[in-house]
Design an enzyme around this catalytic site. Structure first.
Site, PDB file in Angstrom:
ATOM      1  N   HIS A 111     -10.754   4.708 -41.128  1.00 23.56           N
ATOM      2  CA  HIS A 111     -11.891   5.075 -41.982  1.00 23.56           C
ATOM      3  C   HIS A 111     -12.302   6.537 -41.733  1.00 23.56           C
ATOM      4  CE1 HIS A 111     -15.779   4.184 -44.096  1.00 23.56           C
ATOM      5  NE2 HIS A 111     -16.209   5.142 -43.316  1.00 23.56           N
ATOM      6  N   GLU A 112     -12.507   6.875 -40.464  1.00 26.18           N
ATOM      7  CA  GLU A 112     -12.935   8.246 -40.150  1.00 26.18           C
ATOM      8  C   GLU A 112     -11.832   9.250 -40.490  1.00 26.18           C
ATOM      9  OE1 GLU A 112     -16.019   8.753 -39.633  1.00 26.18           O
ATOM     10  OE2 GLU A 112     -16.501   6.635 -39.311  1.00 26.18           O
TER      11      GLU A 112
ATOM     12  N   HIS B 136     -12.299  10.344 -43.971  1.00 27.94           N
ATOM     13  CA  HIS B 136     -13.337  11.384 -44.068  1.00 27.94           C
ATOM     14  C   HIS B 136     -12.782  12.737 -43.608  1.00 27.94           C
ATOM     15  CE1 HIS B 136     -16.788   8.953 -45.109  1.00 27.94           C
ATOM     16  NE2 HIS B 136     -16.710   8.186 -44.038  1.00 27.94           N
TER      17      HIS B 136
ATOM     18  N   GLU C 135     -17.253   8.704 -49.053  1.00 25.67           N
ATOM     19  CA  GLU C 135     -16.952   7.302 -48.769  1.00 25.67           C
ATOM     20  C   GLU C 135     -15.757   6.825 -49.609  1.00 25.67           C
ATOM     21  OE1 GLU C 135     -18.570   6.596 -46.206  1.00 25.67           O
ATOM     22  OE2 GLU C 135     -18.201   4.475 -45.953  1.00 25.67           O
TER      23      GLU C 135
END
Ligand code: ZN
Length: 500
Positions: free
Chosen positions: A265-266, A269, A295
């Site tokens: 997830h990170e 980003h 997101e």
């Protein structure tokens, strides 16, 4: 004398540096700073933030911006120059409308509110948090009133995180999505036995988890020469420039997937921040466009790619090698286990299907709070009754209910919708990407992630903050933000897994 534009660029470069320094101090606070440094770090951050605010609202920057404003129409909207002026002007015009005293008070009350929130959670007593939250709601209403909102006080707050979107647009989207999500959650609940995730339980050494997380991040395109992976209580991504973008995760020896999926997830980003155009360096535009657009990137990598069959066709043998625990687990059983869906109390732990309902609930409540339709004192009851209506479960206490998220304690109202809007955009981007690259699944299965990154770089990353969420959506998919591709994606994927 310098032209106003180059003078403005010079000021924005310094402002960017001040903000980057702030971000370094915040990163350090979350990762390595000793507890004893809390108070002095607070002083340092407040000085730097004050300095940045003075800078943005200064008459000097203001007069440069107003000198450039009339020429905006003649400039190419997409150019770096026009975007620099447009975005800086938007922030300046917004911030000069708010009295400095109000900003200070919100910061002060927010700090106290955050403290009270922690205490209230420890003692599981909403009463401790309530007066602080009431005060914050009042102050944020005052903040919103500075912008003469037409009818809804929530819109100016939303604008801080999601420029270009109104409560009305979100309301329409969520109203369409909500019943379909509730129906899907119910259908899955009735087939709970179809998925068993007991194979995920085990003991996983932290060093091996870190090594595997780093391997996956690098494979997806994260450049470690311009980044690093550290640990923090709450995982996050930060950047000081596109050449220094850092991510964090947290490890639990009994839960491998949480740290791994968190790292992916990170990474989503971070790929955004590492791939903004170099020409935007120190212009104030070298960052993600908004909460939702950010997101869309993290969730695309975490869920649409990271919880897909092709992804694990490539990575599962490597996972089995790194963690012999999985030698006895079939790939298909693993795939189903990591996609188990079940109503749960905590948003950050929620699966792909139930997640959206957690966000819709928060959007409804904060919109009602700010517009005076729900009183702070009634919040716990409102929360619990909606949890029951949407997810069929009721929190046993407020710590696991209305007090679970940090956002409101800091005065962040209008932040939550971005989480779900980002999911919607991720599904729209994915549709578009498949249309452009029909062999996408085969690429992922072969461990080839370069074309995906290049596609996102071309359509999203390189633009930085030049365009708003609606502008980007229009550019990439040729239409508005739409909930249909997202629900279709969920119904297809989970319908297959749960045999619906
Ligand atoms: Zn995120």
């Amino acid at each position: 004398m310098q032209e106003p534009l180059s003078q403005l660029k010079d000021r924005l470069a310094r402002l960017t540096d001040i903000r980057a320094a702030t971000a370094v101090l915040e990163w350090d606070q979350e990762t390595y700073m000793p507890d004893g440094g809390t108070e002095s770090r607070g002083d340092q951050l407040s000085t730097l933030e004050g300095l940045a605010h003075e800078y943005v609202t200064s008459d000097e920057i203001g007069s440069l911006l107003y000198a450039l404003k009339p020429g905006l129409d003649e400039m190419d909207y997409d150019s770096d120059e026009a975007s620099i002026v447009r975005v800086a002007l938007r922030e300046h015009e917004k911030l000069v409308k708010v009295p400095a005293s109000l900003i200070e008070e919100i910061a002060k009350v927010g700090a106290l509110g955050f403290q009270a929130w922690g205490q209230a959670r420890e003692q599981d007593d909403f009463g401790i948090f309530e007066p602080h939250l009431s005060r914050l709601v009042e102050l944020k209403k005052q903040w919103a009133s500075c912008f003469d909102p037409e009818e809804n006080l929530y819109d100016p707050l939303l604008d801080d995180f999601e420029p270009g979107i109104t409560h009305e647009q979100i309301g329409v989207i969520f109203a369409g999505l909500k019943p379909r999500l509730i129906a899907l959650v119910r259908a899955i609940s009735e087939n709970q036995d179809a998925v068993d995730d007991s194979a995920l339980a085990g003991e996983f050494e932290v060093g091996a988890q870190r090594a595997f997380g780093e391997r996956v991040a690098a494979k997806l395109g994260y450049r470690f020469e311009n980044g690093r992976l550290d640990e923090s209580a709450h995982p996050f991504t930060t950047h000081f420039s596109r050449w220094d973008v850092r991510i964090t995760t947290r490890y639990s020896t009994s839960n491998l997937m949480r740290s791994l999926m968190g790292t992916i997830h990170e990474t989503g980003h971070a790929l955004y921040e590492q791939n903004t155009s170099p020409t935007l360096y120190r212009t104030g535009l070298a960052s993600g466009a908004s909460t939702a657009v950010h997101e869309s990137q993290s969730r695309l990598y975490e869920n649409i790619i990271g919880r897909s069959r092709p992804f694990w066709a490539y990575f599962y043998p490597q996972l089995q090698e790194a963690f012999p625990h999985f030698e006895q687990v079939e790939e298909e059983a693993f795939y189903r286990a990591i996609n188990k869906s079940e109503p749960s109390l905590i948003r950050v732990d929620a699966d792909e299907v139930t997640y959206g309902l957690h966000v819709i609930l928060r959007f409804e409540l904060e919109n009602d709070l700010i517009n005076g339709r729900v009183r702070v004192a009634d919040l716990p009851d409102e929360w619990n009754s909606r949890m029951e209506a949407y997810l069929g479960i009721v929190p046993p206490n407020d710590t696991l209910g209305v007090m679970q998220d940090v956002h409101w304690s800091r005065g962040y109202f209008g932040y939550f919708p971005g989480y779900l809007l980002g999911n919607l955009l991720s599904a729209q981007l994915w549709e578009r990407m498949i249309a452009d690259m029909p062999d996408l699944s085969a690429q992922i299965e072969a461990g080839q992630f370069e074309a995906i990154l290049a596609w996102l770089g071309e359509h999203i990353h390189r633009h930085g903050m030049k365009f708003t969420l609606p502008e980007l959506t229009e550019r990439v998919v040729g239409g508005e933000l739409d909930w249909q591709p997202y629900i279709q994606y969920l119904e297809r994927k989970f319908g297959e897994i749960y045999g619906l």
